[in-house]
Design an enzyme around this catalytic site. Structure first.
Site, PDB file in Angstrom:
ATOM      1  CG  HIS D 113      -1.861  -1.173   1.198  1.00  0.00           C
ATOM      2  ND1 HIS D 113      -3.121  -1.088   0.667  1.00  0.00           N
ATOM      3  CD2 HIS D 113      -1.709  -2.449   1.580  1.00  0.00           C
ATOM      4  CE1 HIS D 113      -3.708  -2.262   0.746  1.00  0.00           C
ATOM      5  NE2 HIS D 113      -2.877  -3.112   1.301  1.00  0.00           N
ATOM      6  NE  ARG D 114       1.714   1.426  -5.240  1.00  0.00           N
ATOM      7  CZ  ARG D 114       1.374   1.157  -6.495  1.00  0.00           C
ATOM      8  NH1 ARG D 114       2.279   1.225  -7.450  1.00  0.00           N
ATOM      9  NH2 ARG D 114       0.138   0.844  -6.805  1.00  0.00           N
ATOM     10  CE1 TYR D 121      14.751  -0.844  16.740  1.00  0.00           C
ATOM     11  CE2 TYR D 121      15.479  -2.722  15.434  1.00  0.00           C
ATOM     12  CZ  TYR D 121      15.575  -1.934  16.574  1.00  0.00           C
ATOM     13  OH  TYR D 121      16.485  -2.247  17.547  1.00  0.00           O
ATOM     14  CB  ALA D 123      17.730  -4.888  10.436  1.00  0.00           C
ATOM     15  NE  ARG D 124      22.539   0.026   5.215  1.00  0.00           N
ATOM     16  CZ  ARG D 124      22.998   1.040   4.491  1.00  0.00           C
ATOM     17  NH1 ARG D 124      22.167   1.967   4.042  1.00  0.00           N
ATOM     18  NH2 ARG D 124      24.282   1.147   4.216  1.00  0.00           N
ATOM     19  CG  HIS D 218      -7.987   1.343  -0.985  1.00  0.00           C
ATOM     20  ND1 HIS D 218      -8.986   0.881  -1.806  1.00  0.00           N
ATOM     21  CD2 HIS D 218      -6.822   0.957  -1.555  1.00  0.00           C
ATOM     22  CE1 HIS D 218      -8.444   0.242  -2.827  1.00  0.00           C
ATOM     23  NE2 HIS D 218      -7.134   0.267  -2.697  1.00  0.00           N
ATOM     24  NE  ARG D 223      -3.420  -6.115   2.332  1.00  0.00           N
ATOM     25  CZ  ARG D 223      -2.746  -6.899   1.515  1.00  0.00           C
ATOM     26  NH1 ARG D 223      -3.057  -8.180   1.391  1.00  0.00           N
ATOM     27  NH2 ARG D 223      -1.777  -6.404   0.768  1.00  0.00           N
TER      28      ARG D 223
END
Lengths: 302, 302, 302, 302
Positions: D113-114, D121, D123-124, D218, D223
């Site tokens: 959903h753009r 968060y 993880a790099r 939407h 969903r």
């Protein structure tokens, strides 16, 4: 090897088809169409389709009735002007569609670019192949000491070897579990949408990714940056080569005004003026933090 | 007549060019390329470029290595399935670029669709032509008594004639003022970006408009609706014809599952079930407002 | 005067209401809420609502459980870092909603920024007021000789006076026609969606415009630029004042790293390095066009 | 248990703060602010901030100077009208910001959903917690035989137990490898951006997710659909409860015109008319495929 013989044959059959069109065509890109450019150990980038060329940008900027192009030098001048002054809408008039195969943890970075169209291979619907990314030893690096989100020293050969074994073993094991969970004969025949949760993040996925030229350049400018993670940067570099074949004039302006350009803050600009007036400026009297001063010096001295 | 001879010649020169391509081509759309389909009194719609066809939707949905298509009936079944279940991303894999000439007050409605790329003719930079929209007498209607944002009865011939004269006179007069304001010899040579403010909203503008197939269908479904203003609806109808030439299978599914489809609310569905069970339901015992009841009846009885 | 007494009373009644909230609040912006800041002759900017503050950016960047903020200097450092490195997503976590009244020809520029939410006053549904923009004499300028999309010299007083009369007369006349077209008693009672086409582009419209902080800053950086048309620039300047009240730390970083910053192309950077090494560089040996050289010099010498 | 004591304390400290505001407030949602609503075994949904309420929709639709609301029944009628006729822009005038913790394979669906703002968060930058999703036995289902992307029968208790053990063992093992790869004392101190690739897709991540009310609905409509994967549906259901507290009138209209509504294709509508006219229609003379006929029957008979 990113492709099976069957896939290769399917691609080649597709590539042999040809038809006349009245649309703009780019021979250099036509030659590249459908070909899988290898990236990482199992990934690739393929161009599936494109719309427009350098002259289509000019045509849209001029809202023309015909081709809209004039002399080559005038068209190039207009493209450079549009790039320099951030007139982005004419670049949105070109579009390109890729087929890309990439590790899931890279796909998760990539998808953050929202102004693109995506169709990903569905692991709810289908079964993923047993392919996972294992870094080459020269890309196996320790956590950076200075940069919380970057890499530092490359691991020594023995350590890299051990790390690879750990990664490979875990990926193999989780994939084998995945397969046995899906197994309807000797296993539980677990729903695909559940079984996939057992795969590791270096498993390869693939998608069709379509984007306009302006947003492609925005993506590239962020992802060929030295701060970008190596794995996504190498995709971006392959796509930059494609950009050069597709829209050479735009690609040159992109290099001049984006990739190779630098931005100085208001304070940096005022320091620059003092320096050009002959003053010797030090960090102490620069009003820049140590970190920004270092960035500034690095930029000035390449 | 929407085009000058010079514009027509420029278009035709462009249309004569042809080159081979390995991309999907649609002969029916190739025949339409660049041609100006007239809309209203001075407007038009021209297709400038396109990417993809019906099979490109199938190819993206399957994330294929080659063409990705199978039997014609299977491909059509998949497209219908995608349309019915609102799987929109495969339709985003096709793209089309138009050149459109339209009155400014319609451009203002149109631009509200944000998921498209636009390059408009700039009245800061250039001078607009003396062309303004004047409705044909059969489209000259009084304000609707029942619908605050719609038209009612068509005006009688004499009244329509008078209205046209008023519109024409004002448009002519304001355009003449615009011209004299711009005049650098005998007038003040006012900046174009200021002089344009004197033009009326029926003045024609033009733009390049590029959109993906999913968003084009969304635009069309809203704008071919009987509640849309006639002037934009007629553009949408012309573009629907183009859609049918470009992606016939998709266009058929669009007609079946969008344009010709109806949505019933939860309450309407429960009434429907009572009716199918043989009950006679009236507005009084329907729990629908009078307005919704009328809409419901109109839908059921066409 | 942009507001009627009735509108002013309605605003004040609204402004008197207050309630406790656990959300972040910004007292300086609370004081500004609902107030109409005048722009141009009849326009205004009003803040209707907002979400977040400087610390909300920090909180989102840290994906925090609580407030997520630390020492003020650390938070400011993080915001400056995010701005400098174009990490835009934390800025998207703040949102602001404006009520804006503006001339239609400026609304047409404004709406090109697509990443915002808009509700415009509908002239299909309602009747527009008799208010149109007439430039103050000091903003009445001739077309620029050097810049095809800009203004040059200000008109002399007499000429400006004449231009104003022309603009006022045409706007009055077309509005009177509009009114008579709408008249259901003594006129044809033309549909509002049609009658509006007779209005001139300097007629005022109004809308609710909601945008996130990242996109607001992008809008401002383009529209407070000296190349932007004066009329939209003055709205942007009013909104920049609002930005400073709302998110002072972010606004300072925005000034430092965007508004006051400069970008040098790859070629300009190489020239800069030669200059800092003591070389005297002229346009002739710069590899810059005359135009770019002039831009470069202007930047270097303020 | 999704929260540690430290996290819980941080949330509670945040929740105790309060300040007066002149913005619209929703007491029922204020009560919910910051609270972690548990979802799945370790996930949650928290509301962090919101903008607007039911009356803000009305205010924007009317482009009002003050509150813009009238009688409660009129406002509700307007909201229902807007929902029924797909006038989406007034709903875009409300905004909500969530903090969500969810398994990565669900995050990958969600991010599609753009039209939302996201801060995940990293993880790099940071190390992920040892938390992974393990389905409850009643959600452990076999692949559906009839639907290629769905679940069928729930596994029997023993099989479910075995599957859980496999999932848990692999997640534990890969996490342990992840930890040892990161170890700078006794391990290689691998860069975080690399080590994360060894984690399985059921590892939990978290993000701040901000969306306007139109796009939230939407998202929810897609969903909470029975075809959505259970794991994302349960997040959607929690958010639907939040929607009801936030904008009760809109939520009721959403239930009536979206969630509980049905769409019939053009062919289905024609069948419906025949049925209402007393005709008995069978699949054979319906012009519907077997599959669509079954869907149609299921809809008609609940």
């Amino acid at each position: 090897m990113p492709l099976t013989d069957a896939q290769q044959a399917e691609i080649e059959a597709h590539a042999r088809e040809s038809a006349p069109t009245r649309r703009p065509t780019v021979p250099a890109l036509e030659d590249m169409l459908f070909k899988a450019f290898p990236v990482l150990d199992h990934g690739f980038v393929r161009v599936i389709d494109y719309m427009g060329d350098d002259s289509a940008i000019v045509q849209a900027a001029r809202v023309s009735y015909g081709r809209g192009t004039r002399k080559v030098s005038e068209d190039a001048g207009l493209i450079r002007y549009l790039m320099r002054h951030h007139h982005s809408t004419p670049f949105e008039m070109c579009e390109i569609k890729f087929h890309i195969k990439l590790p899931i943890f890279i796909a998760r970075q990539w998808i953050r670019h929202r102004t693109a169209n995506v169709n990903e291979y569905s692991a709810r619907y289908s079964i993923l192949d047993k392919e996972f990314y294992l870094p080459a030893p020269e890309h196996m690096a320790a956590q950076s000491a200075s940069n919380r989100q970057g890499r530092g020293e490359v691991l020594d050969a023995d350590t890299a070897h051990d790390v690879l074994n750990l990664l490979r073993d875990d990926a193999n094991r989780t994939y084998n579990t995945y397969e046995s969970l899906l197994d309807t004969e000797n296993g539980p025949g677990l729903a695909r949408e559940l079984a996939r949760m057992n795969l590791t993040l270096n498993t390869y996925t693939q998608w069709y990714w379509k984007v306009d030229l302006h947003n492609l350049m925005h993506f590239l400018s962020l992802r060929i940056d030295p701060h970008a993670q190596y794995e996504i940067r190498t995709y971006a570099e392959t796509m930059l080569d494609i950009l050069r074949a597709w829209v050479p004039v735009t690609a040159a302006a992109f290099t001049e005004y984006r990739v190779g350009a630098v931005t100085f803050s208001a304070t940096m600009l005022s320091i620059l003026r003092r320096m050009l007036a002959g003053e010797t400026v030090t960090q102490a009297d620069s009003r820049l933090s140590r970190r920004e001063w270092d960035e500034f010096q690095a930029t000035l001295h390449g």
